[in-house]
Design a protein around this motif. Structure first.
Motif, short mmCIF file in Angstrom:
data_model
loop_
_atom_site.label_atom_id
_atom_site.label_comp_id
_atom_site.label_asym_id
_atom_site.label_seq_id
_atom_site.Cartn_x
_atom_site.Cartn_y
_atom_site.Cartn_z
N GLU A 79 0.67 -1.72 0.20
CA GLU A 79 -0.32 -0.19 0.24
C GLU A 79 1.07 1.07 0.44
N SER A 80 0.97 1.24 -0.67
CA SER A 80 1.78 3.15 -0.83
C SER A 80 0.79 4.18 -1.83
N ARG A 81 2.59 4.75 -2.62
CA ARG A 81 2.09 5.76 -4.00
C ARG A 81 1.89 5.32 -5.39
N ALA A 82 1.18 5.44 -5.87
CA ALA A 82 0.55 4.73 -7.22
C ALA A 82 1.47 4.86 -7.93
N GLY A 83 2.99 5.23 -8.15
CA GLY A 83 3.72 4.73 -8.64
C GLY A 83 4.28 3.56 -9.07
N TRP A 84 4.67 3.11 -7.68
CA TRP A 84 5.02 1.15 -7.78
C TRP A 84 4.05 0.47 -7.82
N ALA A 85 2.68 0.27 -8.48
CA ALA A 85 1.94 -0.17 -9.44
C ALA A 85 2.84 -0.84 -10.93
N ARG A 86 2.74 0.89 -10.94
CA ARG A 86 3.66 1.00 -12.36
C ARG A 86 5.29 0.09 -12.41
N VAL A 87 5.99 0.48 -11.74
CA VAL A 87 7.39 -0.09 -11.38
C VAL A 87 6.95 -2.09 -11.02
N LEU A 88 5.84 -1.72 -10.28
CA LEU A 88 5.78 -3.51 -9.77
C LEU A 88 4.98 -4.53 -11.48
N LYS A 89 4.48 -3.97 -11.75
CA LYS A 89 3.71 -4.75 -13.09
C LYS A 89 4.26 -5.64 -13.93
N PRO A 90 5.55 -5.28 -13.52
CA PRO A 90 6.68 -5.92 -14.45
C PRO A 90 6.55 -7.57 -13.81
N LEU A 98 -7.69 0.32 -3.48
CA LEU A 98 -7.51 1.28 -3.18
C LEU A 98 -7.85 1.90 -1.89
N ALA A 99 -7.11 2.48 -0.99
CA ALA A 99 -7.22 3.18 0.07
C ALA A 99 -7.41 4.44 -0.13
N ILE A 100 -8.41 5.21 0.23
CA ILE A 100 -8.24 6.44 -0.20
C ILE A 100 -8.87 7.28 1.35
N ARG A 101 -9.00 8.46 1.03
CA ARG A 101 -7.72 9.19 2.62
C ARG A 101 -8.46 10.97 2.47
N LYS A 102 -9.09 11.27 3.90
CA LYS A 102 -9.26 12.34 3.86
C LYS A 102 -8.75 12.83 4.63
N GLU A 103 -7.92 13.73 4.33
CA GLU A 103 -6.95 14.57 5.66
C GLU A 103 -8.64 15.94 6.78
N LEU A 104 -8.21 15.37 7.72
CA LEU A 104 -8.94 16.04 8.07
C LEU A 104 -8.33 17.68 9.15
#
Length: 106
Positions: A79-90, A98-104
């Motif tokens: 669970e990290s930045r979306a860039g890791w999905a691209r890097v680790l796809k191969p 998807l984890a989404i979060r609202k800042e309070l």
């Protein structure tokens, strides 16, 4: 790791107690934990990775996969930045949730 949520001392304590595992290559490092579900199934959960992205993908991730299989884990969760999905796809990783979060507070 977001230092507003996790303190370095917590990570140090997790490693010292064996609750977290440290993985490294010459120019990268990662820390994992075992996430156990109510059914007893478990995943290797990536907490943090830093350094050379290629080494994380090509050297550290294969170590995690071998170790995860050896302990009976059913997967590796990152669970990290979306860039890791691209890097680790191969390496066979695909988006699962998807984890989404609202800042309070700003």
């Amino acid at each position: 790791m977001d230092t507003r949520l996790y303190r370095p001392e917590w990570l140090d304590a997790q490693l010292a107690s064996g609750q977290a595992q440290y993985w490294s290559s010459p120019n990268a490092a990662a820390v994992t934990e075992i996430r156990t579900y109510p059914t007893g199934a478990c995943d290797v959960h990536g907490l943090i990775a830093a350094g050379d992205v290629d080494e994380v993908r090509d050297l550290i991730i294969p170590q995690l996969e071998r170790w995860g299989r050896a302990i009976g884990a059913i997967g590796i969760v990152i669970e990290s930045r979306a860039g890791w999905a691209r890097v680790l796809k191969p390496s066979g990783f695909a988006a699962h949730q998807l984890a989404i979060r609202k800042e309070l507070q700003e």
